[in-house]
Each structure stands twice: as structure tokens, then as C-alpha cells.
Design a protein around this motif. Structure first.
Motif, PDB file in Angstrom:
ATOM      1  N   HIS A  18       0.535  -1.171   0.384  1.00 59.07           N
ATOM      2  CA  HIS A  18       0.390   0.057  -0.303  1.00 59.07           C
ATOM      3  C   HIS A  18       1.171   1.173   0.227  1.00 59.07           C
ATOM      4  N   LYS A  19       1.862   1.080   1.056  1.00 59.49           N
ATOM      5  CA  LYS A  19       3.288   2.578   0.336  1.00 59.49           C
ATOM      6  C   LYS A  19       3.090   2.716  -0.569  1.00 59.49           C
ATOM      7  N   LEU A  20       3.716   1.783  -1.162  1.00 59.53           N
ATOM      8  CA  LEU A  20       4.839   1.577  -2.537  1.00 59.53           C
ATOM      9  C   LEU A  20       3.240   2.127  -3.578  1.00 59.53           C
ATOM     10  N   LEU A  21       2.483   1.454  -3.615  1.00 67.56           N
ATOM     11  CA  LEU A  21       1.630   2.728  -4.525  1.00 67.56           C
ATOM     12  C   LEU A  21       0.618   3.752  -4.421  1.00 67.56           C
ATOM     13  N   LYS A  22       1.024   4.322  -3.025  1.00 66.89           N
ATOM     14  CA  LYS A  22       0.125   5.538  -2.518  1.00 66.89           C
ATOM     15  C   LYS A  22       1.694   6.258  -3.153  1.00 66.89           C
ATOM     16  N   GLN A  23       2.810   6.166  -2.308  1.00 68.26           N
ATOM     17  CA  GLN A  23       3.715   6.525  -2.656  1.00 68.26           C
ATOM     18  C   GLN A  23       4.225   7.185  -3.893  1.00 68.26           C
ATOM     19  N   ASN A  24       4.056   6.059  -4.813  1.00 70.45           N
ATOM     20  CA  ASN A  24       4.326   5.860  -5.832  1.00 70.45           C
ATOM     21  C   ASN A  24       5.712   6.039  -6.806  1.00 70.45           C
ATOM     22  N   PRO A  25       6.841   5.324  -5.864  1.00 75.48           N
ATOM     23  CA  PRO A  25       8.430   6.040  -5.959  1.00 75.48           C
ATOM     24  C   PRO A  25       8.987   6.217  -7.499  1.00 75.48           C
ATOM     25  N   ALA A  26       9.416   5.985  -8.519  1.00 71.16           N
ATOM     26  CA  ALA A  26      10.117   5.301  -9.587  1.00 71.16           C
ATOM     27  C   ALA A  26      11.335   4.592  -8.845  1.00 71.16           C
ATOM     28  N   ILE A  27      10.961   3.465  -9.029  1.00 69.25           N
ATOM     29  CA  ILE A  27      11.710   2.244  -8.847  1.00 69.25           C
ATOM     30  C   ILE A  27      11.136   1.254  -9.211  1.00 69.25           C
ATOM     31  N   THR A  28      11.774  -0.011  -9.524  1.00 71.12           N
ATOM     32  CA  THR A  28      11.493  -0.915 -10.068  1.00 71.12           C
ATOM     33  C   THR A  28      10.350  -1.433  -8.710  1.00 71.12           C
ATOM     34  N   GLY A  29       9.962  -1.913  -7.744  1.00 69.89           N
ATOM     35  CA  GLY A  29       9.400  -1.954  -6.963  1.00 69.89           C
ATOM     36  C   GLY A  29       9.805  -2.809  -5.204  1.00 69.89           C
ATOM     37  N   ILE A  30       9.212  -3.560  -4.340  1.00 73.93           N
ATOM     38  CA  ILE A  30      10.283  -4.134  -3.046  1.00 73.93           C
ATOM     39  C   ILE A  30       9.768  -5.391  -2.721  1.00 73.93           C
TER      40      ILE A  30
END
Length: 143
Positions: free
Chosen positions: A93-105
Motif C-alpha cells: 500500500h505504501k508503494l502504491l500510494k507513494q508511487n516512487p520511480a523504482i522497479t519494486g520492493i
């Protein structure tokens, strides 16, 4: 006045439908891995709409999505990101909310305190950004 009431009713109905709709995620896993099945169950219990794909060539999947390091037993795709391993939904959820320019987690390996592997212990599970070719591992969050 009736138009306003009708509009509000429709808006609330649509909001409820959207709120309860599962977030789609595609998860590639070995057909013989029981912890992958537990992780799929965990995602579904947390309102994700999981498309689980049994894949015999997981090395090929990991290569396709740039996972040379920080790997685990299953690989998922959501919202343009790669989720590797037993990543807690809070981090997704944090990843989707922040939408950073990364491949993933990723949660590399198969930690015993991760979803699908055993009882989670809050604040003990390190989630990493998936590193590019020459990057070192960087912490994304601790869940």
C-alpha cells in the motif's frame, strides 16, 4: 433537490463498489510451493484480487523482471511494480500510494516472520527496494 439526493446516492454507491473491489495483482509461483499458496491466501484476505499463475521456470520470470538480487520464491506484479517474496500488504500500500520511480520492493529469502511463512512480528521485517544492476540494497520500509 431530488437531483442532488439522486446524485449523492449514486456517488455513495459507486464509492462503495470501488472501495470493496479488490486491487488486482498477478503472482507467479512454483506449483509445488505451499508458502506461496499461504501468501496468496494472505493477499486475498487483505482485499487483493489475486491471479495466481503456476510457473515452472521461476528463474525466467525473475530474469524478465530484473530480479538478479533480492529474490524469494514468488514474484508478483501490481500497478507497474514488481513485488518479490513475502512482502506485507502495508508495504505494498505504501508503494502504491507513494508511487516512487523504482522497479519494486522485495523481502529477500523466506523470513519466518513474514506473511505466508508464520506469525508476523511488527517492526521486524525489512522490505527493500529492488536494486538495479550496480546498486546496493536500500531499505524501503520496516514492517
Amino acid at each position: 433537490m431530488w437531483k442532488l439526493k439522486l446524485f449523492c446516492t449514486i456517488a455513495l454507491t459507486l464509492h462503495s463498489i470501488i472501495a470493496f473491489a479488490g486491487t488486482p495483482i498477478t503472482l507467479y509461483k512454483s506449483p509445488t510451493c505451499s508458502c506461496c499458496e499461504e501468501y496468496v491466501r494472505y493477499l486475498r484476505q487483505n482485499s487483493f484480487e489475486v491471479k495466481a499463475i503456476d510457473e515452472r521456470d521461476m528463474k525466467g520470470i525473475k530474469k524478465r523482471y530484473g530480479l538478479a538480487r533480492a529474490t524469494s520464491c514468488h514474484t508478483a506484479l501490481i500497478g507497474g511494480y514488481v513485488i518479490e517474496g513475502h512482502v506485507p500488504v502495508a508495504a505494498i500500500h505504501k508503494l502504491l500510494k507513494q508511487n516512487p520511480a523504482i522497479t519494486g520492493i522485495s523481502v529477500p529469502g523466506m523470513p519466518r516472520n513474514s506473511p505466508g511463512m508464520g506469525k508476523m512480528q511488527k517492526g521486524t521485517l525489512t522490505v527493500y527496494r529492488i536494486p538495479k544492476a550496480n546498486e546496493s540494497l536500500q531499505v524501503f520500509s520496516v514492517e
